[in-house]
Every structure is written in C-alpha cells, then in structure tokens.
Design a protein around this motif. Sequence first.
Motif, PDB file in Angstrom:
ATOM      1  N   MET A   1       0.142 -16.840 -12.982  1.00  0.00           N
ATOM      2  CA  MET A   1       1.171 -17.203 -11.726  1.00  0.00           C
ATOM      3  C   MET A   1       0.978 -18.835 -11.642  1.00  0.00           C
ATOM      4  O   MET A   1       1.865 -19.456 -11.424  1.00  0.00           O
ATOM      5  CB  MET A   1       0.747 -16.457 -10.837  1.00  0.00           C
TER       6      MET A   1
ATOM      7  N   ARG B   1      -7.877  -9.809 -14.115  1.00  0.00           N
ATOM      8  CA  ARG B   1      -7.323 -10.391 -12.875  1.00  0.00           C
ATOM      9  C   ARG B   1      -6.988 -11.862 -12.900  1.00  0.00           C
ATOM     10  O   ARG B   1      -5.967 -12.344 -12.784  1.00  0.00           O
ATOM     11  CB  ARG B   1      -7.679  -9.656 -11.705  1.00  0.00           C
TER      12      ARG B   1
ATOM     13  N   ALA C   1       6.562  -6.860  -4.813  1.00  0.00           N
ATOM     14  CA  ALA C   1       7.018  -6.114  -5.930  1.00  0.00           C
ATOM     15  C   ALA C   1       5.828  -5.862  -6.800  1.00  0.00           C
ATOM     16  O   ALA C   1       5.594  -4.692  -7.281  1.00  0.00           O
ATOM     17  CB  ALA C   1       8.114  -6.521  -6.451  1.00  0.00           C
ATOM     18  N   MET C   2       5.066  -6.899  -7.040  1.00  0.00           N
ATOM     19  CA  MET C   2       4.111  -7.009  -7.915  1.00  0.00           C
ATOM     20  C   MET C   2       2.942  -6.080  -7.372  1.00  0.00           C
ATOM     21  O   MET C   2       2.203  -5.308  -8.196  1.00  0.00           O
ATOM     22  CB  MET C   2       3.354  -8.495  -8.129  1.00  0.00           C
ATOM     23  N   ILE C   3       2.533  -5.996  -6.105  1.00  0.00           N
ATOM     24  CA  ILE C   3       1.479  -5.302  -5.498  1.00  0.00           C
ATOM     25  C   ILE C   3       1.820  -3.878  -5.663  1.00  0.00           C
ATOM     26  O   ILE C   3       1.200  -2.909  -6.001  1.00  0.00           O
ATOM     27  CB  ILE C   3       0.989  -5.630  -4.219  1.00  0.00           C
TER      28      ILE C   3
ATOM     29  N   ALA D   1      -0.434  -3.062 -16.324  1.00  0.00           N
ATOM     30  CA  ALA D   1       0.142  -3.320 -15.261  1.00  0.00           C
ATOM     31  C   ALA D   1       0.027  -4.955 -14.810  1.00  0.00           C
ATOM     32  O   ALA D   1       1.001  -5.641 -14.299  1.00  0.00           O
ATOM     33  CB  ALA D   1      -1.206  -2.950 -14.132  1.00  0.00           C
TER      34      ALA D   1
ATOM     35  N   PRO E   1       7.137   7.986  -8.801  1.00  0.00           N
ATOM     36  CA  PRO E   1       6.247   7.630  -9.475  1.00  0.00           C
ATOM     37  C   PRO E   1       6.037   6.022  -9.013  1.00  0.00           C
ATOM     38  O   PRO E   1       4.696   5.608  -9.262  1.00  0.00           O
ATOM     39  CB  PRO E   1       6.970   7.571 -11.070  1.00  0.00           C
TER      40      PRO E   1
ATOM     41  N   ARG F   1       5.882   2.089 -16.431  1.00  0.00           N
ATOM     42  CA  ARG F   1       4.764   2.946 -15.769  1.00  0.00           C
ATOM     43  C   ARG F   1       3.441   2.741 -16.426  1.00  0.00           C
ATOM     44  O   ARG F   1       2.739   3.668 -16.972  1.00  0.00           O
ATOM     45  CB  ARG F   1       4.982   4.260 -15.610  1.00  0.00           C
ATOM     46  N   PRO F   2       2.981   1.483 -16.330  1.00  0.00           N
ATOM     47  CA  PRO F   2       1.690   1.242 -17.058  1.00  0.00           C
ATOM     48  C   PRO F   2       0.661   2.090 -16.599  1.00  0.00           C
ATOM     49  O   PRO F   2       0.430   2.584 -15.084  1.00  0.00           O
ATOM     50  CB  PRO F   2       1.240  -0.321 -16.637  1.00  0.00           C
ATOM     51  N   ARG F   3      -0.370   2.295 -17.582  1.00  0.00           N
ATOM     52  CA  ARG F   3      -1.334   3.053 -17.305  1.00  0.00           C
ATOM     53  C   ARG F   3      -2.760   2.157 -17.270  1.00  0.00           C
ATOM     54  O   ARG F   3      -3.978   2.531 -16.776  1.00  0.00           O
ATOM     55  CB  ARG F   3      -1.634   4.381 -18.155  1.00  0.00           C
TER      56      ARG F   3
ATOM     57  N   THR G   1       3.599  -2.405  -7.975  1.00  0.00           N
ATOM     58  CA  THR G   1       3.340  -2.119  -9.612  1.00  0.00           C
ATOM     59  C   THR G   1       1.859  -1.865  -9.803  1.00  0.00           C
ATOM     60  O   THR G   1       1.621  -0.826 -10.419  1.00  0.00           O
ATOM     61  CB  THR G   1       3.879  -3.267 -10.533  1.00  0.00           C
ATOM     62  N   TRP G   2       1.089  -2.659  -9.104  1.00  0.00           N
ATOM     63  CA  TRP G   2      -0.342  -2.438  -9.184  1.00  0.00           C
ATOM     64  C   TRP G   2      -0.899  -1.418  -8.572  1.00  0.00           C
ATOM     65  O   TRP G   2      -1.482  -0.486  -9.212  1.00  0.00           O
ATOM     66  CB  TRP G   2      -0.911  -3.758  -8.719  1.00  0.00           C
TER      67      TRP G   2
ATOM     68  N   MET H   1       3.306  -7.112 -13.658  1.00  0.00           N
ATOM     69  CA  MET H   1       3.616  -7.993 -12.592  1.00  0.00           C
ATOM     70  C   MET H   1       3.999  -9.293 -12.809  1.00  0.00           C
ATOM     71  O   MET H   1       4.714  -9.841 -12.263  1.00  0.00           O
ATOM     72  CB  MET H   1       2.055  -7.932 -11.995  1.00  0.00           C
TER      73      MET H   1
ATOM     74  N   ARG I   1      -1.804   6.328 -10.460  1.00  0.00           N
ATOM     75  CA  ARG I   1      -1.630   6.745 -11.739  1.00  0.00           C
ATOM     76  C   ARG I   1      -2.829   7.337 -12.550  1.00  0.00           C
ATOM     77  O   ARG I   1      -3.040   8.157 -13.378  1.00  0.00           O
ATOM     78  CB  ARG I   1      -0.512   6.095 -12.817  1.00  0.00           C
ATOM     79  N   ARG I   2      -3.768   6.237 -12.489  1.00  0.00           N
ATOM     80  CA  ARG I   2      -5.295   6.365 -13.102  1.00  0.00           C
ATOM     81  C   ARG I   2      -5.811   7.409 -12.212  1.00  0.00           C
ATOM     82  O   ARG I   2      -7.257   7.297 -12.364  1.00  0.00           O
ATOM     83  CB  ARG I   2      -5.639   5.121 -13.329  1.00  0.00           C
TER      84      ARG I   2
ATOM     85  N   GLN J   1      -7.229   6.634  -9.444  1.00  0.00           N
ATOM     86  CA  GLN J   1      -8.313   5.810  -8.579  1.00  0.00           C
ATOM     87  C   GLN J   1      -8.098   5.427  -7.212  1.00  0.00           C
ATOM     88  O   GLN J   1      -8.787   5.045  -6.432  1.00  0.00           O
ATOM     89  CB  GLN J   1      -8.282   4.433  -9.206  1.00  0.00           C
TER      90      GLN J   1
ATOM     91  N   VAL K   1      -1.369 -11.706  -3.422  1.00  0.00           N
ATOM     92  CA  VAL K   1      -1.403 -11.120  -4.559  1.00  0.00           C
ATOM     93  C   VAL K   1      -2.871 -10.799  -4.934  1.00  0.00           C
ATOM     94  O   VAL K   1      -3.194  -9.827  -4.818  1.00  0.00           O
ATOM     95  CB  VAL K   1      -0.978 -11.980  -5.543  1.00  0.00           C
TER      96      VAL K   1
ATOM     97  N   GLU L   1      -8.941  -2.994  -5.603  1.00  0.00           N
ATOM     98  CA  GLU L   1      -9.649  -2.670  -6.615  1.00  0.00           C
ATOM     99  C   GLU L   1     -10.745  -2.502  -5.893  1.00  0.00           C
ATOM    100  O   GLU L   1     -11.896  -1.336  -6.491  1.00  0.00           O
ATOM    101  CB  GLU L   1      -9.999  -3.824  -7.551  1.00  0.00           C
TER     102      GLU L   1
ATOM    103  N   MET M   1      -4.977  -7.381  -4.364  1.00  0.00           N
ATOM    104  CA  MET M   1      -5.594  -6.695  -5.816  1.00  0.00           C
ATOM    105  C   MET M   1      -7.132  -6.593  -5.603  1.00  0.00           C
ATOM    106  O   MET M   1      -7.594  -5.381  -5.824  1.00  0.00           O
ATOM    107  CB  MET M   1      -5.104  -7.620  -6.837  1.00  0.00           C
ATOM    108  N   ALA M   2      -7.767  -7.466  -5.156  1.00  0.00           N
ATOM    109  CA  ALA M   2      -9.066  -7.527  -4.912  1.00  0.00           C
ATOM    110  C   ALA M   2      -9.473  -6.358  -4.024  1.00  0.00           C
ATOM    111  O   ALA M   2     -10.439  -5.354  -4.239  1.00  0.00           O
ATOM    112  CB  ALA M   2      -9.618  -8.872  -4.467  1.00  0.00           C
TER     113      ALA M   2
ATOM    114  N   THR N   1       7.696  -9.440 -13.484  1.00  0.00           N
ATOM    115  CA  THR N   1       8.422  -9.302 -12.257  1.00  0.00           C
ATOM    116  C   THR N   1       8.293 -10.782 -11.510  1.00  0.00           C
ATOM    117  O   THR N   1       9.332 -11.294 -10.918  1.00  0.00           O
ATOM    118  CB  THR N   1       7.767  -8.484 -11.282  1.00  0.00           C
TER     119      THR N   1
ATOM    120  N   THR O   1      -0.048   1.664 -10.511  1.00  0.00           N
ATOM    121  CA  THR O   1      -0.935   2.108 -11.731  1.00  0.00           C
ATOM    122  C   THR O   1      -2.125   2.634 -11.277  1.00  0.00           C
ATOM    123  O   THR O   1      -2.898   3.618 -11.983  1.00  0.00           O
ATOM    124  CB  THR O   1      -1.236   0.474 -12.402  1.00  0.00           C
ATOM    125  N   LEU O   2      -2.967   1.884 -10.360  1.00  0.00           N
ATOM    126  CA  LEU O   2      -4.282   2.602  -9.711  1.00  0.00           C
ATOM    127  C   LEU O   2      -3.892   3.908  -9.430  1.00  0.00           C
ATOM    128  O   LEU O   2      -4.856   4.955  -9.686  1.00  0.00           O
ATOM    129  CB  LEU O   2      -4.768   1.924  -8.680  1.00  0.00           C
TER     130      LEU O   2
END
Lengths: 311, 311
Positions: free
Chosen positions: A93, A85, B142-144, A139, B230, A132-134, B146-147, A143, B153-154, B156, B89, B97, B93-94, A146, B150-151
């Motif tokens: 960024m 990250r 938008a970035m978050i 991801a 999705p 649709r990243p995995r 996407t993030w 990001m 989809r996994r 998590q 951001v 996660e 993310m932190a 974007t 992804t989590l």
Amino acid sequence: MRVLVTGAAGFVGRALIPVLARSGHSVLATDQTCAGLREAGAEQVFEGDIADAGLRSAATARAEAIIHLATVPGGAAEIDPVLARRINVETSMALSEEFAASRSAGRFVFASSIAVLGDPLPTPVDDHTPLRPRMLYGAHKAMIETWLATLARRGQLAAVSVRLPGIVARPMTPAGMKSAYSSDLFHAIAAGRPIELPVSPGATMWLMSVSQVAQCFARAVEVDPASLPPSCAVTLPAQRVSMTELVGEICEQCNASPSLASYAPDPTLEAGFGRQPPLVAAEAERLGFAHDGTLASLVRSALQTLTPEHR
Amino acid sequence: MRVLVTGAAGFVGRALIPVLARSGHSVLATDQTCAGLREAGAEQVFEGDIADAGLRSAATARAEAIIHLATVPGGAAEIDPVLARRINVETSMALSEEFAASRSAGRFVFASSIAVLGDPLPTPVDDHTPLRPRMLYGAHKAMIETWLATLARRGQLAAVSVRLPGIVARPMTPAGMKSAYSSDLFHAIAAGRPIELPVSPGATMWLMSVSQVAQCFARAVEVDPASLPPSCAVTLPAQRVSMTELVGEICEQCNASPSLASYAPDPTLEAGFGRQPPLVAAEAERLGFAHDGTLASLVRSALQTLTPEHR
C-alpha cells in the motif's frame, strides 16, 4: 521506459530483468541483496528493505513504472503472519500510494497469485470466479488487488494485477517445502534421483515456466489500461497438467524412467494445490497474455532454467 | 457475553453501549477519550490509541466478542491517507489477528460501509453487486471484509461485516463537512434555521437512525455464523428516501416550513451520495437485520438523538 522491479533478486525477478532489458527498458532493481542483478541487466540497483521508506523513496524516484514482485510467500506467511502483513499489505500500500503521489497515473504491475481464488474451486474457473482465499498470502494479494483497482478507478495509477499460477522450475529449497514438489520434480528427474510426490498421479495443476512468466510481466507493462476489466486483475492463462502427464514428459525429455516418481498423497496439499480445475482465462488471452503453448515446450523451458548447482 | 466496543466514544458507539447493556452483555469500551462511557453502561473502559499494541492487548484480554467501530472516516481518510491506512487497515488486521490468536472462533463484528460499493451504482443494488470503491475509506473497508472472511473460512474468527448506510442524525460538525448534509438538515430544521443542501431535491439516499444501527449491531453479535454468505458481509436494509420526502417529513414533525431548505447541488456530492438506487438487502433481511420501518419512524428516531447542545 525506466522500470523498477522489487524483489528483483528472486526467482521471477532474475528471469524478468534480462527480458525487460532486451525489450528496451531501463531496469532499476531493488531487493535485500542485489548480487548479480547488474550482470543480469539492471542499470541501477537499490539494496535494502522494501519496508524502509527511505529505500522506497530512493528506488522509486526515477521510476516510470513499477513491477512489484517483493512478497512473503504462502508458507512463510503462515509461519510469520505479522511480517507477511507488513510486507504484503502495508508495504504494498505504501509503495503504491507513494508512487501515485510522485507521478500521474504511472504503471504499477502487481504480482498477484491464484491463491486469491482459494479452494475448493468451481469447474471451470473463469474471470467471474469469486475470490475466497484460504491462505493468509492469498488474502493479502486479494486485498492489494482491491486497493490498486481503487487507485486506478481514481486515475491515480495505471494498475495491472497479474495472478501467477505455479511456476516451474523453482530452485530446490533446502528445507524441501512440500508445496514446491512440482519444481522439485524437475530437479530430481534431471539428476536421476527418485522423488516421492505428496499428491496423487491424477493431481492437476496450473503451471507456467518462469521465462513465460517473465514474458507476461513484460506484456503487463505495455497493456492498454483502458482495456482492463474493472478489477484491473487477470488470471494468467496457465496450462493445466496432471502429475502423470508432467512426470511422463519430463522423463521423456531427460531420458529417465517414470518409476523415479512415487506418490504419497497428503490430503491437505492435494486439496490446496492438486485439484485445479479447467481454467478459462479469457480476459488475459484477450489482452495478449499467453502460456507456454504445449506441455513439451513448458517442460523444455523449465528444464532450461535448472542451473547445474540446483540439479 | 463480554463485548468489547472499539471507537466506543463515537456517535454509533455511544448509542450502542446502552443497547448492548440492556441485552445483558457486559460492555468493555475503548477509545481515545472515554468520558461518559461508564455512565452510558460500559463496565470497563480502556482509554488510549487502538493503534497501540499494548492498549489492544489490555482491551481484548477479557473480551468474548468485539464490535470494531474505530475508523478514520471518508473525508478524513482523503485528507490523511497514511493515518487512515494505519487505523483502517493495519490496526484492523492486527486487532483481528490478535483476537483470533487469543480465543477460538471469537465473534468479530466489523463496521463496514456502503462506501465499499463505490459509484456509479447499478439499479438495483443487491447482494451480488460487485465492490468497486472510489474513496480510500471504501477500499480500506472492502479490504478488511476480505481479510475477515478469510479468517472466518479458516475457522479462526466468527466474522460479520455490517455495511452501514447513511446514519442520522449525526452531531453537527464544526467544519460543516459537506457530506454530513443529511444530518445537518435535522439540526437546522429542528432549530428553525434555513439550510442550503448540496444536492438536488430528487437526490436519493440510504438512511438509518443511529438507534436502529445500534439494534443491527446487537443483532450481528447473535447471528449464526453458519448462516452468513461466503463474504461474511451484509449490506444493511436501509430505507431509500428522496431529499424532498425527507425535508417534508422533518418539517411535518417539527412544525416547520419546507422553505427552510434550499438546494445548490454539487455534482461530485450528488454523484457520490445522492444517486443511491433501490436497494435489495435480501441477505441482511433473511438474517434478521431491519431498517426503521417507515419514513416517519426514521425521522422520529433521528430527531430524538438531537441533544439540546447540538441543535
């Protein structure tokens, strides 16, 4: 143009520096260790951690364009998500923000990845395929695409995100990372060693030689920003090859027996890396990006990058 | 369920806490200052900076779900992009996660924004409209998205990103932020004060009352993750109202004269906030999210949130 390459000591960076220098650019290079980069054609090197603001400030001060390769790649990102990250998102960024603040609409070329697409993939993949990243890595790359498209929309950067396919032939990794099998294959057959592949004979992959990838980055520095799609991102027009075809061509060029390769498919690897459908990279082709041409030229180019120490 | 609300002392957070409590949830709340949050219904408060790992660790330890409201909003993000990146951001993310690591597929509701869409917008906007943010804030959101997708989809996280429209009536801001005009309008007319609006009479905006926004967040905690698109993101079904209609309805309910409102359009504000086209929020409606119903009920609800000190 003075072009700063980050992650310049990596596999792609070392191939890119001489290509940029031959095209008449002055190359500035930064990486954690910069041994050999001057000899490769870099005019100036900045050795240090790209996550360090002081290093970034020094390296970008004279840059008129940036090619941002530095990254924590797929497998490593899964092992250390916090480091990934920091480098892949926070540092990307910061670097792009600082560069945008230092000059008007400077060129910023970002090494993205087909990992932004995720899996399973539709047939065919084209410029409208949703992201649709995995993998965490995918991801992170999506990001930053974007983010850079936003800075471009605001007129702050001339951003181009270039989604890289599988690149051959990477150096052998001591740990033998499983996903590196398509590169390891070149090393094994060139050395006459047997290799067990973790995918099936019919596995299909999008591949490009590292010299062709370097040509694509050189192209990305020149492309007219106004001609880019709104995403400012293109999926490079890789060749789609099956494992059987690839093994056959490498063996032909190395005078080796295809029986050196055996297959022990790992379902996860096959799903993540060995089920790549036909690829229609219309935007990239329109913008002048190209693949290696033929399977024979792809393999020839990849074999040329094997140094004796890596065989 | 024990639900942690971040940014809980903000305008939305203060409205959300009692709604969650009345729905039978135990509310944990965190913000830089937490005065009044226990009285609002929070069982436990964690006062501190969400960018601080120790605060996050304490606040999330017992949480079964998180509603993540804490953010550096649009105008403030433009003024301090580095702080905005850190909160919007890096900290988002932190937090996600860390929450994903602490429990299996926990519910994570993210306050996204229609700012992810950017401008100019197509007609109509629907669930397929591409995200082309123009504000840093919109890019961060938008970035978050996407993030988090992804989590999800996994496996998590059970992530839901809720894109908020304009929310009325926010408290009057001392600095009189221009983009707050649609909230300031309520305060002015309720107090019988004239107001000059920085958009045209025909300006159109997507609006929702803060109590309805709170209802939407309560819904987001319950929605079946398997039923989400999705992207794991929905644009809330706001009402689209013109400035003339809005002024008329507020004046009617306050027994005031529409001549209190005058118009001095600012082209940038009009483009960014006053040209919102018809909105088809099919996914959100399918999932049980709703707007205020009628213009009269939207205005009535917004007027009820004006506290005497804010008039």
